[in-house]
Design a protein around this motif. Structure first.
Motif: not given
Length: 67
Positions: A14-15, A18-19, A25-26, A28-30, A32-33
Motif C-alpha cells: 500500500t505504501v 501510494h508513492i 515521497i513525503t 510521512h511516506d518515508q 511509513l516505508l
C-alpha cells in the motif's frame, strides 16, 4: 515506552503503491516505508525488487522528494 509497528505485506504494498501513484515521497511516506521495513525480520525477493524500484525511480527523477 517503545511502540512497535506490526507489518504485513499488504501494508508495504500500500505504501509503495501510494508513492508510485503520486510520484512523490513525503516525510510521512518515508517514515511509513522505513518503519514497515524495519519491523520485518527479512525481506522476500519481491519486496527487495519493490524497494529497488523506489530507489531507481528516485535516482532517475521519476519520484520527487517533498516535505
Amino acid at each position: 515506552m517503545l511502540t512497535t509497528t506490526t507489518s504485513n505485506p499488504m501494508q508495504l504494498e500500500t505504501v509503495l503503491e501510494h508513492i508510485f501513484a503520486i510520484r512523490r515521497i513525503t516525510r510521512h511516506d518515508q517514515h511509513l516505508l522505513m518503519s514497515t521495513l524495519l519491523s520485518k525480520e527479512d525481506l522476500n525477493e519481491e519486496e527487495r525488487l519493490q524497494i529497488s524500484r523506489v530507489f531507481d525511480a528516485l535516482r532517475r527523477g521519476l519520484i520527487k522528494v517533498v516535505d
